[in-house]
Design a protein around this motif. Structure first.
Motif, PDB file in Angstrom:
ATOM      1  N   PRO A  63       0.837  -1.204   0.000  1.00  0.00           N
ATOM      2  CA  PRO A  63       0.000   0.000   0.000  1.00  0.00           C
ATOM      3  C   PRO A  63       0.871   1.253   0.000  1.00  0.00           C
ATOM      4  CG  PRO A  63      -0.599  -1.512   1.788  1.00  0.00           C
ATOM      5  CD  PRO A  63       0.713  -1.961   1.262  1.00  0.00           C
ATOM      6  N   ASN A  64       0.325   2.377  -0.505  1.00  0.00           N
ATOM      7  CA  ASN A  64       1.054   3.630  -0.361  1.00  0.00           C
ATOM      8  C   ASN A  64       0.863   4.157   1.058  1.00  0.00           C
ATOM      9  OD1 ASN A  64      -1.408   5.069  -0.240  1.00  0.00           O
ATOM     10  ND2 ASN A  64      -1.311   5.694  -2.381  1.00  0.00           N
ATOM     11  N   LYS A  65       1.448   5.301   1.358  1.00  0.00           N
ATOM     12  CA  LYS A  65       1.441   5.806   2.735  1.00  0.00           C
ATOM     13  C   LYS A  65       0.035   6.141   3.236  1.00  0.00           C
ATOM     14  CE  LYS A  65       2.421  10.603   1.403  1.00  0.00           C
ATOM     15  NZ  LYS A  65       3.408  11.719   1.525  1.00  0.00           N
ATOM     16  N   SER A 146       5.425   4.027  -1.910  1.00  0.00           N
ATOM     17  CA  SER A 146       4.790   4.655  -0.750  1.00  0.00           C
ATOM     18  C   SER A 146       4.205   6.031  -1.052  1.00  0.00           C
ATOM     19  CB  SER A 146       5.787   4.772   0.397  1.00  0.00           C
ATOM     20  OG  SER A 146       6.879   5.599   0.031  1.00  0.00           O
ATOM     21  N   GLU A 147       4.845   6.790  -1.951  1.00  0.00           N
ATOM     22  CA  GLU A 147       4.379   8.145  -2.239  1.00  0.00           C
ATOM     23  C   GLU A 147       3.269   8.146  -3.282  1.00  0.00           C
ATOM     24  OE1 GLU A 147       5.328  10.869  -0.602  1.00  0.00           O
ATOM     25  OE2 GLU A 147       6.634   9.616   0.625  1.00  0.00           O
ATOM     26  N   ASP A 148       2.497   9.226  -3.308  1.00  0.00           N
ATOM     27  CA  ASP A 148       1.466   9.443  -4.320  1.00  0.00           C
ATOM     28  C   ASP A 148       1.735  10.807  -4.941  1.00  0.00           C
ATOM     29  OD1 ASP A 148      -0.744   9.767  -5.902  1.00  0.00           O
ATOM     30  OD2 ASP A 148      -2.196   9.810  -4.265  1.00  0.00           O
ATOM     31  N   ASN A 196      -0.608  12.426 -15.740  1.00  0.00           N
ATOM     32  CA  ASN A 196      -0.770  12.912 -14.372  1.00  0.00           C
ATOM     33  C   ASN A 196       0.585  13.399 -13.887  1.00  0.00           C
ATOM     34  OD1 ASN A 196      -1.944  13.463 -11.794  1.00  0.00           O
ATOM     35  ND2 ASN A 196      -3.328  11.718 -12.084  1.00  0.00           N
ATOM     36  N   SER A 197       0.598  14.058 -12.754  1.00  0.00           N
ATOM     37  CA  SER A 197       1.862  14.538 -12.198  1.00  0.00           C
ATOM     38  C   SER A 197       2.716  13.349 -11.774  1.00  0.00           C
ATOM     39  CB  SER A 197       1.601  15.448 -11.001  1.00  0.00           C
ATOM     40  OG  SER A 197       0.834  16.570 -11.382  1.00  0.00           O
ATOM     41  N   GLY A 198       4.033  13.558 -11.778  1.00  0.00           N
ATOM     42  CA  GLY A 198       4.923  12.472 -11.401  1.00  0.00           C
ATOM     43  C   GLY A 198       6.372  12.852 -11.583  1.00  0.00           C
ATOM     44  N   LYS A 199       7.233  11.849 -11.522  1.00  0.00           N
ATOM     45  CA  LYS A 199       8.670  12.041 -11.692  1.00  0.00           C
ATOM     46  C   LYS A 199       9.160  11.241 -12.894  1.00  0.00           C
ATOM     47  CE  LYS A 199       9.801  13.054  -6.863  1.00  0.00           C
ATOM     48  NZ  LYS A 199      10.663  12.706  -5.705  1.00  0.00           N
ATOM     49  N   ASN A 212      12.517   6.370 -28.994  1.00  0.00           N
ATOM     50  CA  ASN A 212      12.720   7.352 -27.933  1.00  0.00           C
ATOM     51  C   ASN A 212      11.576   7.207 -26.936  1.00  0.00           C
ATOM     52  OD1 ASN A 212      14.804   8.166 -29.600  1.00  0.00           O
ATOM     53  ND2 ASN A 212      13.653   9.897 -30.458  1.00  0.00           N
ATOM     54  N   MET A 213      11.917   7.091 -25.648  1.00  0.00           N
ATOM     55  CA  MET A 213      10.901   6.703 -24.666  1.00  0.00           C
ATOM     56  C   MET A 213      11.017   7.506 -23.377  1.00  0.00           C
ATOM     57  SD  MET A 213       9.959   2.898 -23.164  1.00  0.00           S
ATOM     58  CE  MET A 213      11.653   2.457 -22.822  1.00  0.00           C
ATOM     59  N   VAL A 214       9.856   7.798 -22.783  1.00  0.00           N
ATOM     60  CA  VAL A 214       9.763   8.442 -21.469  1.00  0.00           C
ATOM     61  C   VAL A 214       8.915   7.564 -20.563  1.00  0.00           C
ATOM     62  CG1 VAL A 214       8.809  10.403 -20.178  1.00  0.00           C
ATOM     63  CG2 VAL A 214      10.038  10.810 -22.322  1.00  0.00           C
ATOM     64  N   ILE A 215       9.370   7.388 -19.313  1.00  0.00           N
ATOM     65  CA  ILE A 215       8.577   6.695 -18.302  1.00  0.00           C
ATOM     66  C   ILE A 215       8.376   7.637 -17.123  1.00  0.00           C
ATOM     67  CG2 ILE A 215       8.417   4.734 -16.715  1.00  0.00           C
ATOM     68  CD1 ILE A 215      10.155   3.122 -18.582  1.00  0.00           C
ATOM     69  N   LEU A 216       7.122   7.822 -16.717  1.00  0.00           N
ATOM     70  CA  LEU A 216       6.791   8.648 -15.563  1.00  0.00           C
ATOM     71  C   LEU A 216       6.351   7.767 -14.397  1.00  0.00           C
ATOM     72  CD1 LEU A 216       4.685  11.583 -17.098  1.00  0.00           C
ATOM     73  CD2 LEU A 216       7.165  11.450 -16.742  1.00  0.00           C
ATOM     74  N   ASP A 217       6.873   8.077 -13.218  1.00  0.00           N
ATOM     75  CA  ASP A 217       6.461   7.417 -11.988  1.00  0.00           C
ATOM     76  C   ASP A 217       5.425   8.297 -11.297  1.00  0.00           C
ATOM     77  OD1 ASP A 217       6.282   6.137  -9.514  1.00  0.00           O
ATOM     78  OD2 ASP A 217       8.082   7.150  -8.734  1.00  0.00           O
ATOM     79  N   HIS A 218       4.219   7.777 -11.127  1.00  0.00           N
ATOM     80  CA  HIS A 218       3.144   8.524 -10.474  1.00  0.00           C
ATOM     81  C   HIS A 218       3.010   8.153  -8.996  1.00  0.00           C
ATOM     82  CE1 HIS A 218       2.017   9.991 -14.397  1.00  0.00           C
ATOM     83  NE2 HIS A 218       1.962   8.741 -14.839  1.00  0.00           N
TER      84      HIS A 218
END
Length: 283
Positions: A63-65, A146-148, A196-199, A212-218
């Motif tokens: 689960p996340n936090k 853990s983060e959202d 969505n927002s992310g890193k 060419n590829m981008v992966i975002l962590d949400h």
């Protein structure tokens, strides 16, 4: 003596928050989920701890936090049927609490597209592909469970949506594979938006298949993946906002024409991006 398990079925239409006397709650309507989509489980904060996980489909999920757990339902490995979901201690695998829920997995009814040629993956240099796979795996490993990082509902990556290749199976002359995402019509140079927002955990060029590829962590084990780009406009480690232009669509890698390939990975499983956006946004 084995510990007794209480099977809890919750009334449709009741409040989606976890009641004080519940260890967790499955949020999907009528406890039903389709192959290739996402099961969502909320763990009550009073029981939430770093070693508590959600057991489903033969695996344990973190689960996340806030207690929310996103579980991707594998289109090939998880067969239609009834499954029991419950909490476990991730250190020793033991049951936690006395509650469980029975969920039903329905067939994803995924389409099969027949293509009269060999798949591109069979023609890729194996040593090159092994190095690429390590880069991709490393990107997922940098993600946060853990983060959202999200900001409200997920959106779509293009302003104009037209699916040219659905999430489903592709039957080539030499093999059948799961098409692990959706292909969206986009002329070269079309703005690609963060769903969505992310890193940014990966922003690299010249992959043999993905281009060419981008992966975002949400956060929460949820990733969005954007392939065949002509230009990347973000850098690894960068934080992006929902709706931000992160790239331009293109025709790089194993691609037969300009388009955007969008994929979703949830808790280690590739799922149908559009079906999963619909489910996640609902709760």
């Amino acid at each position: 003596m084995k510990k007794a398990i209480l099977i809890t079925v919750l009334a449709l239409g009741s409040d989606i928050s976890v009641a004080q006397n519940q260890d967790f709650r499955v949020l999907n309507d009528q406890l039903i989920v389709k192959q290739g989509q996402v099961l969502i489980v909320d763990v009550n904060k009073y029981i939430l701890a770093s070693d508590i996980g959600v057991y489903a489909f033969g695996s344990t999920y973190t689960p996340n936090k806030n207690g929310r757990t996103f579980i991707g339902v594998d289109s090939e490995k998880v067969k239609p049927g009834l499954y029991v979901v419950y909490l476990v201690n991730m250190k020793d695998g033991s049951w936690v609490g006395s509650q469980s829920s029975q969920v039903e997995v329905l067939s994803g009814s995924l389409p099969v597209v027949r293509i009269n040629k060999k798949s591109a993956s069979s023609q890729v240099d194996s040593k090159r592909r092994a190095k690429e796979s390590q880069l991709i795996s490393g990107a997922y490993a940098r993600g946060s469970k853990s983060e959202d990082f999200t900001d409200g509902d997920f959106i779509y990556p293009l302003k104009d949506l037209f699916i040219t290749g659905p999430f489903g199976f592709r039957a080539y002359s030499n093999a059948t594979f799961l098409h692990r995402g959706v292909d969206l019509r986009a002329t070269a140079g079309t703005s690609v938006l963060a769903v969505n927002s992310g890193k940014v955990v990966l922003a690299k060029t010249n992959f043999s298949l993905e281009g060419n590829m981008v992966i975002l962590d949400h956060g929460s084990g949820v990733f969005s993946i954007y392939m065949h780009l002509s230009r990347i406009l973000v850098k690894e480690g960068q934080t992006v906002n929902k709706g931000q232009i992160i790239a331009l669509s293109g025709n790089t890698g194993s691609s037969t024409g300009p388009h955007l390939h969008l994929a979703f990975k949830v808790s280690g499983t590739i799922v149908d991006p559009f079906g999963s956006i619909e489910v996640i946004n609902k709760y």
